[in-house]
Write an enzyme that holds these catalytic residues in place. Structure first.
Site, PDB file in Angstrom:
ATOM      1  CG  HIS B  27      33.344 -20.990  19.087  1.00  0.00           C
ATOM      2  ND1 HIS B  27      32.682 -21.001  20.298  1.00  0.00           N
ATOM      3  CD2 HIS B  27      33.230 -19.722  18.611  1.00  0.00           C
ATOM      4  CE1 HIS B  27      32.191 -19.793  20.540  1.00  0.00           C
ATOM      5  NE2 HIS B  27      32.505 -19.000  19.546  1.00  0.00           N
ATOM      6  CG  HIS B 261      34.393 -18.112  14.819  1.00  0.00           C
ATOM      7  ND1 HIS B 261      35.629 -18.254  15.418  1.00  0.00           N
ATOM      8  CD2 HIS B 261      33.639 -17.393  15.699  1.00  0.00           C
ATOM      9  CE1 HIS B 261      35.618 -17.632  16.586  1.00  0.00           C
ATOM     10  NE2 HIS B 261      34.428 -17.104  16.784  1.00  0.00           N
ATOM     11  NE  ARG B 356      51.522  10.053  46.422  1.00  0.00           N
ATOM     12  CZ  ARG B 356      52.229  10.810  45.586  1.00  0.00           C
ATOM     13  NH1 ARG B 356      52.738  10.301  44.496  1.00  0.00           N
ATOM     14  NH2 ARG B 356      52.411  12.096  45.835  1.00  0.00           N
ATOM     15  CD  GLU B 410      48.081   2.193  31.556  1.00  0.00           C
ATOM     16  OE1 GLU B 410      47.790   1.775  30.404  1.00  0.00           O
ATOM     17  OE2 GLU B 410      48.651   3.288  31.736  1.00  0.00           O
ATOM     18  CG  ASP B 468      48.407  15.304  36.459  1.00  0.00           C
ATOM     19  OD1 ASP B 468      49.021  16.258  35.939  1.00  0.00           O
ATOM     20  OD2 ASP B 468      48.978  14.280  36.875  1.00  0.00           O
ATOM     21  CG  HIS B 472      45.757  12.290  34.676  1.00  0.00           C
ATOM     22  ND1 HIS B 472      45.444  12.707  33.401  1.00  0.00           N
ATOM     23  CD2 HIS B 472      46.995  11.736  34.584  1.00  0.00           C
ATOM     24  CE1 HIS B 472      46.449  12.427  32.587  1.00  0.00           C
ATOM     25  NE2 HIS B 472      47.398  11.833  33.273  1.00  0.00           N
TER      26      HIS B 472
END
Lengths: 665, 665
Positions: B27, B261, B356, B410, B468, B472
C-alpha cells in the site's frame, strides 16, 4: 393528553406490565416509558393492514429496542393482528408466539427479530434502501405503488452500538428521507445513568451524519410526538431522528431507575403503578372497551389502505402490464422464468481462474435476468469482484442504481442486507473478505435465525491470499460459520462449482455464505465431473478408482480440491486407490439421505480431509482415526503460494499423510 | 518545509514506495500522503527510546491504518529501532519482521497489530485508560512516573468502522486528554471517493463525542501539523482529533486515486513520483546521510528521556519504596507473592451457585491482592457479576477507579481490553453475555493473535439462560471461540472449577474466554474430586468405576457436568460403568502429554459428550462412532429449566443415548 389517548396508552403499558409480571421475567421499564410514542405512531401514522401483515406497501415498524417486546405484542394484539390475548398471557413461555425478544416468523406483524442492540437500527436502513430502490424502479407518475415509510423505536443501547453508527452514517449519505427513528431517550442503562458511559451529544452526532434531528422534551406529550413525526415525514431529503425524552418505568416506584429495565416490577410496585396512573387494580390484562374499539380502527383503516393500493396497482397493471408482472414476481420472492438460462459454464481452457472472478462473472450474467439483484461490498468491491458492471451506483440521486457502496462498515452491511431481504422485492448481497465475516457475525446469526434470503460473499478465503498476512487471512472462519445453525456455507472448488453455488443460493432462499478464492485455481472439466448435480448434494464423488473400492477417501473443499486431485494421481502411481470427494457445502450434504451420504463417504475406509482452515469440525467426517490437513495456527505474510506450501498445502505433504493413514490401518 | 524536513519526509516516502515495489505488493498511497504528519509526530513529539521499546513510560504510537505498515517500518528503522534495512527489503516475505500489516511481537517498536480497521483506534483508547489509571495510582506530587501520551494515525476506514464510534464516544465520556489521534483524511477509499459512502461531518461528529477537534488544511505543512499536535497536547480535558487533509499517493501519477491505495505504483509511476518530488532515481532504499543523522537523534533523545525517568523513578523509590516495588511488579506483568492465598474454596453447602456468581466472588477476592485488576462490562455488570464491590468507578474525575463502564459497546470493550493489556501494568477484563461474544469477535481474534493477557468473561453461557430467548442464547459460541487459534476457552462446571479457571487465567498471561452459567449449579466436593489439578490439565477424570474399566466415557463441560454425574449414577444402576470426564478447557487438555490424555480418554471405549452447544467440534473427542448430545439449532424463549430439558438436557435422555451407544458397540 385526551382521555381516550390516555386510556389507550395505559392499556399498552399495563398489558406489558402484566405480561412481565405473569412471566416473572421481562422488561417493564421500556414499555412504561415508550408507550405514548408507540401509540401515536401506530394510531396516527403507521400505514399497515393487520389482516395482511404481508401487504407489500405497508409501512415497516421495527422495535429495535427488542427488550420492549411486550409493548410490541400489546400493539399487535390491540390493533387486530392475529395475536390473541392468550398469547400475551403466555409471554416468554415454551411454544408461545410471544418470546422474550420479538422473533420474526412467530407473531404476525413482527417485521424483524430484535434484541441484540443495533440490529434493528441497521435492518431499518436496509428496508428504507429497498423501498427507495423499488420505488425508483417501479413508480410512474401518479402511480406510486411503492411508497412507504420505515419507522423504528431505538434505545440508548442501540445508539451506543457501533453498528448503528455505521448504518446512520450511510443512511445520511444516501439521504434516506423516509426513514424515521424515534429514540427512547430515558437516560438509564443497565449499569446506571447513561451519563456513566454516554455523554455524547446525540443530536449533534446525528446532525453530523446528515440526519434531520428533532427533540421532544416530554415523551408523554402525544401531540408533541405527533408534531415531530409529521415534520419528519415532511422532510424528504434526510433521515429523521426524533429524540424523545422519556422516563423508564414511568409511573412506577422504580421510575428512572435501572432496576425497572430488566425485571418484573413485582406485585407491590405493579399495584403502586396502577394507582399512580389511575388504572384499575383488577383485572390483569385489562383492556377497556373504548381503547380496544379505538385501536381496532386500524383494521378498517388498514383494509381501506390496502384496497386503495390494490386499485392503484390495478391501474398500474393496465398501464404497465409488464412492470406490474415483474413487481408481483419480485414482491413474491419468485425468480423469473429463464433466470438461469444464460448462467455461464466454464471450460478448462478458461482457467486458471479465481473463484471470486468466476463468481463476479456469474453475478454479472445474473444481473441481466434478475433486475432486483442489488448489493455491494464494504469497500472491497474491486477485490471481491461483486460490482455489477455498467450499472449505476445506488445513491440519493440515483436510487435505481444497483451497486451499493457500504463503506468500511461490514456489520451494518450485513444488517442492511438482512433488512433488504426482509423488506422483500429485492435479492440483496453483501461482500467482503472472509476474515472480516467476524465483523458481521451478530448480523449473520440474525440472518440464520430469521432465515432471510440474504447472500453473503466472502472472497480471499484462505491463507493463500498471501502478503496481507495473518490479520487478513481467515483460519477459523469457515468452521465458525458452519457452526451457526441455519447458515449454509458454500466453498466452491472452481468456476463451475461457483456457478452451481450461485444457482443454489438463489433457489434456496435462505442465508448463504459463499467462500471464494483470491488466487487462481484450475477449472474442472464439467464434461467429466458431475459438478452441477454434485454441488446440489453438498458433496460428491469427483473421482473414484476404476472397478475397485478405494483404499482412501480424500475429502476437500474449495482450492484444496485441486490439491486432492493432484495427490490422488501421485497416490495412484504408488498403488493407492483414492476416492476424491469435493464437499462444497456441509449443510447441504447433511440434508441428503443416508444412502447417498454413505456412497460418498463409505464407512470403514480411511479418510483424509484437506482444507486450509481450522480442523476442529472435520473429525465428524474423517472419524477419530482419520486425519485432517488443516490449519490450527494463524497464517503469515508472504506470497500466497509460499504461505500455502509452507503451511502444508503441498502435494507431497498430502501424499505423505495419506500413505501414513493407509498404513496405519 | 525546511530542506531537511523535506528530505526526511521523502526518505520515509520512498523507503515505503521501494519496499512495496520490491514486494510487488502493498500500500504505497497512505505512506506518500501521511509521511509528513508521521515525521512531525515522531521527530518533534514522540517520547520513546528506540533502544528500549519496552520502556514503560514511552509514548504509545499506533498505526491504526495498518495497511501503511511500510511507513511504520521506515520510521522504526530510521529512528534506530532494531529493524535493519534488510528487513524493509524483505517486506511481506516469509520469515521477515516486516509483514504486510504490522504485527506486535515481530519488529521491535510495533506496539500493536493493526490492519483490520477500528482495532487500533480502540486499542489506543485502552492504552490511554491504562495510563490514566496507573498515573492516578502511582504518581505523587513532583513524581509523575506514569505520564505519557497515546498517539495514533487513523484513516477514513477506521472512522467508518462502528468500533471506532464506540471507542470514541467512551473516550469522550471519560475525558482522555492524553489521547491524540491524527486522521489521515485523504478523501479516497478503495471503491472511490469517500463521498460515495461517507459524507458525514467528522469534525462535528467528534465534537459531539466531546473531543477537541482541529483541522490541518494542508497535510504537507509540517509546521501546521506541529502546531496542531502542540495544541492537542495542551488540551487536558478532552481527547484530540486532528483532521489532516492529505493526498493519497502524493506526488505520484496516481495521486488522489483509489488505485494508489493497495497496489504497487509500478516502475514507471514510481520513477515519475521520484521525479515529481525531486528524489534520486537510484538507488532504491536510498537514505540520505543527513536524514539518517537527523532521525537517529531519536536514539540520543530516547536515552536521555529514559535516563531522566530512571532518575525520577529512583527518587520515587526513595520516597515511596512500597509503591515503587508494586509499580515495577505490575509493569513487569508479575503477580504479587501470595496473590492467590485467599482464593475462595466452595463447600457443597455453598451451592447451588451459578458459576457467574462464583466468578464474581473470586474476582472480588482477587481484587484485594491484585490492585491492578481493572475492568467491567458492556452494560451487563449486574448480570455478569463482574463489578468489584465497594470500589469506585473509573471516570474522568476518579481515574483511580477500577470499575469500568463500557456502555453497550462490546466490540470497543474488547479492543480497549486488548489495548490495556498491551500497555502493561494492568490486568484488564471485559464481560458480557456469551452470545454477544459475536460482537467482539474481531478483537477477540486480535487478542489471540497478539497473545495479550486479556480476560474475557462470558456469562449466560447456554440456552439455560431461559426466557430472553434465542437472540440471547448462545449455541455456536463455545465452538466458534475454540476455533480461534491461541484463544483459551474455559467453561467451569462449578464454583471450585471457576476459581481454578481464574487462577489459570491469571497465571497463563494469555487471552482467556471464561464461559459461566446464569443458572445455579451444584458445588462439586473438592475433597472428593481433584478439581484444582484437574482444571489445570484442561480435562480430568471426575469419577471412574471402581476396579474395572469403564463401559462408557461421559465427557461434559460446565453445567452439563452435573447432568453427566447424574446420568452416570443412573447408568450404574443398570450395570453400566461410566467414567465421567469434566473438560473445562480443550486447549489446555491439548497441551498435555499423550499418556495423560489417553488416561482421561482411553481409546476404544465408547464416548458420549454432553454440552449445551453446537456439536460440530466434538467428534474429535468422541470419534465418528461416539455420540454427542448438543444443540445444532437455536434455542427458545421459556424458563431456563424448561428450555434445557426440552432440548435434550435431561438425565433420562443422556441415559438413553448412553445405553444406545454401549449397545451399538
Amino acid at each position: 393528553m385526551k382521555p381516550l389517548d390516555d386510556v389507550c396508552v395505559n392499556t399498552l403499558r399495563f398489558l406489558a406490565v402484566d405480561a412481565v409480571e405473569r412471566a416473572k421475567s421481562g422488561h417493564p421499564g421500556m414499555p412504561l416509558g415508550a408507550a405514548p410514542m408507540a401509540y401515536v405512531l401506530w394510531d396516527r401514522f403507521l400505514g399497515h393492514n393487520p389482516q395482511n401483515p404481508a401487504w407489500p406497501n405497508r409501512d415497516r415498524f421495527i422495535l429495535s429496542a427488542g427488550h420492549g417486546s411486550a409493548l410490541l405484542y400489546a400493539l399487535l394484539h390491540l390493533t387486530g393482528y392475529g395475536l390473541p390475548l392468550e398469547e400475551l398471557k403466555q409471554f416468554r413461555q415454551w411454544g408461545s408466539m410471544t418470546p422474550g425478544h420479538p422473533e420474526h416468523g412467530l407473531a404476525p406483524g413482527v417485521e424483524v427479530t430484535t434484541g441484540p442492540l443495533g440490529q434493528g437500527f441497521a435492518m431499518g436502513v436496509g428496508m428504507a434502501i429497498a423501498e427507495r430502490f423499488l420505488a425508483a424502479r417501479f413508480n410512474r407518475p401518479g402511480l406510486s405503488i411503492v411508497d412507504h415509510y420505515t419507522y423504528a423505536i431505538v434505545s440508548d443501547g442501540d445508539l451506543m452500538e457501533g453498528m448503528s453508527s455505521e448504518a446512520a452514517s450511510l443512511a445520511g449519505t444516501l439521504g434516506l428521507g423516509k426513514l424515521i427513528y424515534l429514540y427512547d431517550d430515558n437516560g438509564i442503562s443497565i449499569e446506571g445513568p447513561t451519563d456513566l458511559t454516554f455523554r455524547e451529544d446525540v443530536s449533534l452526532r446525528f446532525a453530523a451524519y446528515g440526519w434531520h434531528v428533532q427533540v421532544v422534551r416530554d415523551g408523554n406529550d402525544v401531540d408533541a410526538v405527533e408534531g415531530a413525526i409529521r415534520a419528519a415525514r415532511a422532510e424528504q431529503e434526510r433521515p429523521s431522528l426524533i429524540i424523545v425524552h422519556t422516563h423508564i418505568g414511568y409511573g412506577s416506584p422504580k421510575q428512572d431507575m435501572a432496576v425497572s429495565h430488566g425485571e418484573p416490577l413485582g406485585a407491590d410496585a405493579a399495584r403502586a403503578t396502577r394507582q399512580a396512573l389511575g388504572w384499575p387494580l383488577e383485572p390483569h390484562f385489562y383492556i377497556p372497551e373504548d381503547a380496544l374499539a379505538h385501536l381496532r380502527l386500524a383494521l378498517e383503516r388498514g383494509s381501506r389502505l390496502e384496497d386503495d393500493w390494490q386499485q392503484l396497482l390495478g391501474a398500474y397493471r393496465t398501464r404497465h402490464p409488464e412492470l406490474a408482472r415483474e413487481f408481483q414476481e419480485m414482491a413474491g420472492g419468485l425468480l423469473p422464468s429463464g433466470w438461469d438460462a444464460s448462467l455461464p459454464v466454464f471450460e478448462v481452457a478458461d482457467g486458471p481462474l479465481a473463484t471470486r472472478d468466476a463468481s463476479g462473472r456469474v453475478m454479472n450474467t445474473l444481473a441481466r435476468s434478475l433486475h432486483n439483484l442489488i448489493g455491494g461490498s464494504a469497500d472491497l468491491g474491486p477485490s471481491t469482484k461483486t460490482m455489477l458492471k455498467d450499472r449505476p451506483d445506488f445513491s440519493s440521486v440515483c436510487p435505481e442504481g444497483r451497486n451499493l457502496h457500504f463503506g468500511v462498515r461490514e456489520h451494518a452491511m450485513a444488517g442492511i442486507v438482512n433488512g433488504m431481504a426482509l423488506h422483500g422485492g429485492v435479492i440483496p448481497y453483501g461482500s467482503t473478505f472472509l476474515v472480516f465475516s467476524d465483523y458481521m457475525r451478530p448480523a449473520l446469526r440474525f440472518a440464520a435465525m430469521m432465515q432471510t434470503p440474504a447472500i453473503f460473499i466472502f472472497s480471499h478465503d484462505s491463507i493463500a491470499l498471501g502478503e496481507d498476512g495473518p490479520t487478513h487471512q481467515p483460519v477459523e472462519h469457515l468452521m465458525s460459520l458452519r457452526a451457526i445453525p441455519g447458515m449454509t456455507v458454500m466453498r466452491p472448488a472452481d468456476a463451475n462449482e461457483a456457478a452451481a453455488c450461485w444457482r443454489l443460493a438463489l433457489e434456496r432462499r435462505k442465508p448463504v455464505a459463499l467462500a471464494l478464492t483470491r488466487q487462481k485455481v484450475p477449472v474442472l472439466d464439467y464434461h467429466g465431473y458431475p459438478i452441477s448435480t454434485g454441488v446440489g448434494r453438498g458433496a460428491y464423488v469427483l473421482q473414484a478408482p476404476d472397478g475397485r473400492p478405494p483404499d482412501l477417501i480424500l475429502i476437500a473443499t474449495g482450492s484444496e480440491v485441486h490439491l486432492a486431485i493432484e495427490a490422488s494421481l501421485a497416490l495412484k502411481d504408488r498403488g493407492i486407490a483414492v476416492q476424491v470427494v469435493s464437499m462444497p457445502s456441509w449443510e447441504i450434504f447433511e440434508e441428503q439421505p443416508d444412502d447417498y451420504r454413505r456412497s460418498v463417504l463409505p464407512p470403514d475406509i480411511p479418510r483424509l480431509a484437506v482444507e486450509a482452515g481450522a480442523t476442529i469440525g472435520w473429525y465428524k467426517y474423517v472419524g477419530e482415526k482419520g486425519d485432517v490437513i488443516g490449519l490450527d495456527r494463524f497464517g503469515a505474510s508472504a506470497p500466497g503460494e509460499i504461505v500455502y506450501a509452507r503451511l502444508g498445502f503441498r502435494c507431497d505433504h498430502v501424499v505423505e499423510r495419506a500413505i501414513d493413514l493407509v498404513n496405519r490401518k
